[in-house]
Write an enzyme that holds these catalytic residues in place. Structure first.
Site, PDB file in Angstrom:
ATOM      1  N   THR A 297       0.802  -1.232   0.000  1.00  0.00           N
ATOM      2  CA  THR A 297       0.000   0.000   0.000  1.00  0.00           C
ATOM      3  C   THR A 297       0.834   1.282   0.000  1.00  0.00           C
ATOM      4  O   THR A 297       0.350   2.321  -0.439  1.00  0.00           O
ATOM      5  CB  THR A 297      -0.932   0.042   1.228  1.00  0.00           C
ATOM      6  OG1 THR A 297      -0.153  -0.123   2.410  1.00  0.00           O
ATOM      7  CG2 THR A 297      -1.977  -1.046   1.141  1.00  0.00           C
ATOM      8  N   ASP A 298       2.096   1.207   0.465  1.00  0.00           N
ATOM      9  CA  ASP A 298       2.845   2.453   0.647  1.00  0.00           C
ATOM     10  C   ASP A 298       2.947   3.286  -0.635  1.00  0.00           C
ATOM     11  O   ASP A 298       2.755   4.487  -0.611  1.00  0.00           O
ATOM     12  CB  ASP A 298       4.250   2.161   1.193  1.00  0.00           C
ATOM     13  CG  ASP A 298       4.237   1.995   2.698  1.00  0.00           C
ATOM     14  OD1 ASP A 298       3.127   1.897   3.272  1.00  0.00           O
ATOM     15  OD2 ASP A 298       5.328   1.942   3.302  1.00  0.00           O
TER      16      ASP A 298
ATOM     17  N   LYS B  94      -2.596   7.633  -0.149  1.00  0.00           N
ATOM     18  CA  LYS B  94      -2.624   6.977   1.158  1.00  0.00           C
ATOM     19  C   LYS B  94      -2.488   8.071   2.208  1.00  0.00           C
ATOM     20  O   LYS B  94      -1.447   8.706   2.317  1.00  0.00           O
ATOM     21  CB  LYS B  94      -1.474   5.966   1.277  1.00  0.00           C
ATOM     22  CG  LYS B  94      -1.512   5.146   2.560  1.00  0.00           C
ATOM     23  CD  LYS B  94      -0.398   4.113   2.614  1.00  0.00           C
ATOM     24  CE  LYS B  94      -0.502   3.257   3.870  1.00  0.00           C
ATOM     25  NZ  LYS B  94       0.580   2.269   3.979  1.00  0.00           N
TER      26      LYS B  94
END
Lengths: 623, 428
Positions: B173-174, B251
């Site tokens: 996800t980063d 994010k």
């Protein structure tokens, strides 16, 4: 041979184990709610428990109420755990040392898989803190193989069709788990062990107190019986009764199994194939059955071959009937069952019993069970009853039971198998250095017995009073108050006997704040309040604990007199009787005291009044 | 993984063996566990029979080897059977915890990515699509490079031009939004959905968000959409997933399940039992998809802040062909950076302005600083996210013929990265 072991769980009075939230419960229903599901994960082999997955697929979900005062993203499983609360670790290590256990060199937290929703993560974090401890009892040593530190689970607050509702306030409160070996051989010894472990825990002064903050599970087994775990034991005094009850229950079950064997009953004869007998009850007097039928329910009957006379029994004796009913309740949600040993009764007539017996083709030594319920539920209940009846052939099933307030127990679930456990990789290991252990060992809290002896010695309390103060959990407050100059005996009786009296009257003395006692004794010391008025003030504070002592006194009309006020009153009394005073000199003190106390009784300590009066007399006579 | 003192004490005992550690009068028996690379060399970790691990300090310890490691058992999963009526979806693994398996002994997480393994873990997927899964590579998303983006783009094109109805890319996800933006700019004539998905809680936990995200992503991959999107939890609850346009998503939280938010635009859809798409979006159609994977890697993303040393920017000007500035407010940088910016422009380098507020649009004509920057030829990045502008500039510099084209492409909406109107409900 009776074998009893304990598992004691005690909450610590620190912040939570893996975050900075306070360890407090919240009464008001929080606004924030989240909905989660817990999915069965793969086993070591990559397999998934199909039954658990099916339950998940049916949409089983959990509603978490999030009280923001005492829970954060960590409890919501939205943030990794913070480093372990050092204070909690140190308290756990202290307890370990007090229980003669060997701290581990390095603490590794594990994830113990729990998917009933009580942990938002789906696992409980738990670690062994120490190994190989023991506690001395009057009958010898009881071993304590492990002491763990773990996080408390969320609090269940409700349940719905396909969901369970939890509140996150309790989740994450540090919990010490102390497990003993099954070395205890009598109900009384069990009580002693529980009491002693409780005292060790409370000696740290760092454990939470109150209902639900300490829980003990008891494991009981007898020769020929099986290990049965009893949860939810709140009252230590109930422990002997609970154990005796369990022993009796196991003995009865063993006897029943023996008798069934003698009668040649086998598993194959016990079939969960119910027969519908609703028509038999078309004009029954039984209210329960009538209500069920009028709502479209059915009456199902099942034959239990060879069980006649073994299901029922005297009221105060353990009965197989209760076990059958508890299975039906837990597994099918059915309120109750009827069995032939207790019939006719409850409005069910002998004719109806006869008709059912005939329908089932009941033999001489056979019994039957009736369930009146909606069809699906009734079928499930019959299945549960037959399952339990089969287990009766083998004696005592291993299971987890729940203690009831009256000392009896109820079936809860089968004993859980070994939980799946794997390392908590979000937390580094905690190294327990020799220096830390030595520092803790050098600063161990006084055990209750040591403290009692010291109080007797240092404060000249009687053994009994000292013990009461120590066990009251207010020993620290006691010493603080005495240090300010209050009389030890007075403080001790106030903190024990007086509070006990008030509790007996129905006052909620748990609500009293320590600050109130500080104010109370400083007011007493200033002579603004008399000892006689203490219970009255405390009673008022129990119902309004937020008041200061001065406010409570004002409300009670106990507004004390200031020294100045007493002095001017004394002067007035002297002036008014100046001749008498001159005549009697210092001897006038006693009669004048009587006059003064008429006004001041209960509001100013007599000794204070006398002192002021004598001063004023001297002044008057001297002038 | 044991080293130094610990390795000596172990005297050849291997992880998984049953050992007894004797220390004076005490002894501990259990299975030897691996030690984290960060752990010291003074402790040995064993799993006791109770299942608990403890660390034993090794000074004065002696290790007895009791029995060899039990061979690791591995279950074989049957090849799943799919209904031919279902659409085909390809899941490409690139790393991250979305599809991984826990080693319950060590706690290590391994990729678990065959079709059979995925269907075993998330059987619901078979009700949605015929799944075909394969791994491209397995890296942490912080280690993604433009080279990886190209590879993903090429593989996605292969799948989409083959029999797949849509592609799901499982990704850490980063940096998922960088990869998403890169795919959005590189994939041309996109006629089917490309869905990036990840998880914020690893799939070894019962509370993992992986399964729900993967199910939602697979649904989106069979939907009417023909864009690159990110599908992740919409809220903290396990109830719905949001569909975010890859060029508008970021994010925004380090750990929450609903970390991904659409910025300056609403999400384009929501997935519960079904996929619901909102507003205007590119629809599924027929036609070959192709990838233009050219990227100019000499692009820097430069954050301006009070006290910033102009030498830092001078260095970037020396080295790079394009610089995306993350300025303050409406698109400003401190004066001391002006000479470097001026030099960059003199040397024909592209300088694009975005804002550290993330929300809102740059507007460089309101204050004098902005006007001076515009005069220097800085390209205002509209409401583009800084990271998206960075990826876009890489793409644009590689495909444009000249400075003028760079400018016009950067100002034009190519893949949903610039919204012409900012709606009021896109800020919270």
């Amino acid at each position: 041979m009776l074998r009893v072991g304990f598992e004691v769980h005690q909450q610590l009075a620190t912040r939570k184990l893996f975050c900075n939230c306070e360890s407090e419960l919240v009464e008001a229903e929080p606004e924030l709610k989240i909905v989660r599901r817990l999915r069965p994960t793969q086993s070591e082999l990559g397999e998934i428990d199909r039954a658990a997955l099916q339950e998940y697929m049916k949409g089983r979900h959990f509603v978490y109420q999030v009280p923001e005062e005492v829970s954060c993203l960590v409890e919501m499983d939205e943030e990794p755990p913070h480093e372990v609360n050092r204070e909690a670790v140190e308290i756990a290590l202290q307890v370990a040392l007090l229980l003669n256990a060997q701290p581990v060199d390095e603490i590794h937290f594990m994830r113990k898989i729990v998917i009933d929703g009580s942990n938002t993560s789906g696992f409980q974090r738990t670690a062994i803190i120490a190994l190989d401890g023991y506690i001395e009892t009057s009958r010898g040593k009881v071993r304590i193989p492990t002491i763990c530190l773990e996080e408390e689970a969320a609090r269940k607050v409700g349940e719905g069709e396909n969901k369970t509702i939890y509140r996150l306030d309790r989740l994450g409160i540090p919990l010490i788990e102390i497990s003993t070996s099954p070395d205890i051989t009598s109900p009384e010894e069990a009580r002693e062990v529980a009491l002693k472990i409780g005292e060790v825990l409370r000696a740290t002064g760092r454990v939470r107190r109150g209902i639900g903050t300490i829980r003990q599970d008891i494991n009981v087994s007898i020769e020929g019986g099986a290990r049965v775990e009893i949860k939810g034991v709140q009252e230590l005094n109930m422990i002997p009764k609970i154990i005796e009850g369990e022993v009796a229950r196991q003995k009865r079950l063993i006897a029943i199994a023996g008798e069934l064997k003698r009668r040649g009953v086998g598993e194959a004869q016990l079939k969960p194939s119910p027969v519908e007998v609703s028509d038999v009850f078309s004009s029954t007097q039984s209210k329960v059955v009538r209500r069920t039928l009028s709502r479209g329910g059915v009456v199902l009957a099942v034959k239990l071959p060879g069980f006649r006379g073994l299901i029922g029994g005297a009221r105060d004796e353990p009965r197989l009937g209760s076990e059958l009913a508890q299975y039906a309740r837990v597994k099918a949600g059915v309120g109750g069952i009827f069995h032939s040993d207790e019939l006719p009764a409850y409005g069910i007539s002998a004719e109806e019993v006869g008709a059912v017996a005939e329908r089932l083709g009941l033999g001489e030594s056979d019994a039957f069970v009736l369930v009146a319920e909606a069809r699906e539920r009734a079928e499930k209940a019959i299945e549960a009853v037959v399952e339990r009846a089969r287990l009766a052939l083998r004696g005592v099933p291993e299971e987890t039971r729940m203690a009831q307030g009256d000392g009896s127990t109820r079936y809860m679930r089968p004993l859980p198998g070994a939980a799946r456990m794997y390392p908590e990789t979000d937390l580094p290991p905690f190294v327990v250095t020799q220096e830390l252990v030595e520092r803790l060992r050098a600063n161990l809290p006084e055990l209750y017995e040591e403290k009692i002896s010291r109080f007797v010695e240092q404060y000249k309390l009687s053994e009994e009073l000292a013990a009461q103060v120590v066990r009251s959990g207010r020993a620290e407050l006691f010493e603080e108050l005495v240090a300010t100059g209050a009389k030890p005996r007075l403080v001790a009786t106030t903190l024990t006997a007086t509070l006990r009296e008030l509790r007996r009257e129905g006052c909620e003395v748990e609500r009293l704040r320590e600050q109130s006692f500080r104010e109370l004794f400083s007011t007493l010391a200033k002579g603004k309040l008399t000892r006689e008025a203490v219970p009255e003030v405390l009673r008022a504070l129990c119902s309004s604990p937020e008041l200061s002592v001065a406010q409570a006194m004002e409300r009670l009309g106990l507004k004390g007199f200031s020294e100045e006020e007493v002095r001017s009153l004394a002067r007035r009394v002297i002036e008014e009787r100046s001749e008498f005073v001159r005549e009697r000199g210092k001897g006038a003190a006693k009669p004048l005291m009587g006059v003064l106390m008429k006004e001041l009784r209960g509001r100013v300590e007599g000794k204070v009044v006398m002192k002021i009066l004598q001063e004023e007399l001297r002044r008057f006579l001297g002038s | 993984m044991y080293r130094g003192e610990a390795e000596k004490v172990l005297a050849g005992a291997k992880v998984g063996e049953r050992v007894r550690i004797v220390k004076g009068e005490r002894s501990y028996e259990g299975v030897l566990m691996p030690r984290s690379e960060l752990g010291d060399d003074r402790h040995v970790v064993i799993k006791l029979d109770s299942g608990y691990n403890i660390g034993v300090e090794i000074s004065g310890a002696r290790v007895e080897r009791l029995s060899p490691a039990e061979p690791r058992k591995q279950a074989a999963f049957p090849e799943p059977e799919f209904s031919p009526a279902k659409p085909e979806v390809t899941i490409l693994g690139t790393g991250g915890t979305i599809a991984s398996k826990i080693d319950y002994v060590t706690g290590a997480v391994h990729p678990s990515f065959s079709t059979a393994e995925i269907i075993n873990a998330v059987p619901e997927l078979a009700d949605i699509a015929r799944i075909k899964a394969r791994v491209l590579f397995n890296i942490l998303s912080e280690n993604m490079t433009p080279k990886h983006w190209r590879r993903i783009a090429e593989e996605v094109v292969k799948e989409l031009n083959g029999s797949a109805w849509g592609v799901v890319v499982a990704h850490g996800t980063d940096t998922m939004s960088y990869t998403g933006a890169a795919l959005a700019f590189m994939l041309k004539n996109l006629t089917k959905p490309v869905v990036l998905v990840g998880s914020q809680r690893s799939s070894d936990r019962p509370s993992s968000d992986a399964a729900l995200n993967l199910i939602a992503a697979t649904r989106v991959a069979t939907s009417d959409l023909a864009e690159v999107v990110v599908v992740m939890h919409a809220t903290s609850s396990d109830e719905a997933c949001a569909v975010h346009r890859a060029t508008k998503v970021r994010k925004m939280h380090s750990s929450r399940r609903d970390a991904f938010k659409s910025i300056n635009a609403p999400p384009i859809g929501e997935v519960r039992e079904e996929v619901k798409l909102f507003g205007s979006y590119r629809r599924r159609s027929e036609g070959e998809v192709y990838a233009d994977t050219r990227l100019e890697e000499r692009v820097a993303l430069f954050k301006a802040y009070p006290g910033v040393d102009p030498e830092l920017l001078e260095y970037c000007v020396d080295r790079y062909r394009g610089i995306v500035l993350e300025g303050t407010g409406l698109g400003h940088v401190p004066e001391q950076l002006f000479p470097a910016i001026e030099r960059a422009r003199d040397e024909g380098k592209a300088v694009v302005m975005t804002t550290s507020t993330l929300y809102g649009r740059v507007d460089m004509k309101v204050y004098s600083t902005g006007r001076r920057l515009l005069n220097l030829g800085v390209i205002p990045g509209e409401d583009m996210l800084p990271e998206v502008a960075y990826v876009k500039l890489m793409h644009v510099l590689a495909v444009a013929q000249d400075e003028e084209e760079v400018r016009s492409l950067m100002l034009r909406n190519l893949a949903g990265e610039i919204t012409p109107r900012t709606l009021p409900d896109t800020f919270y």
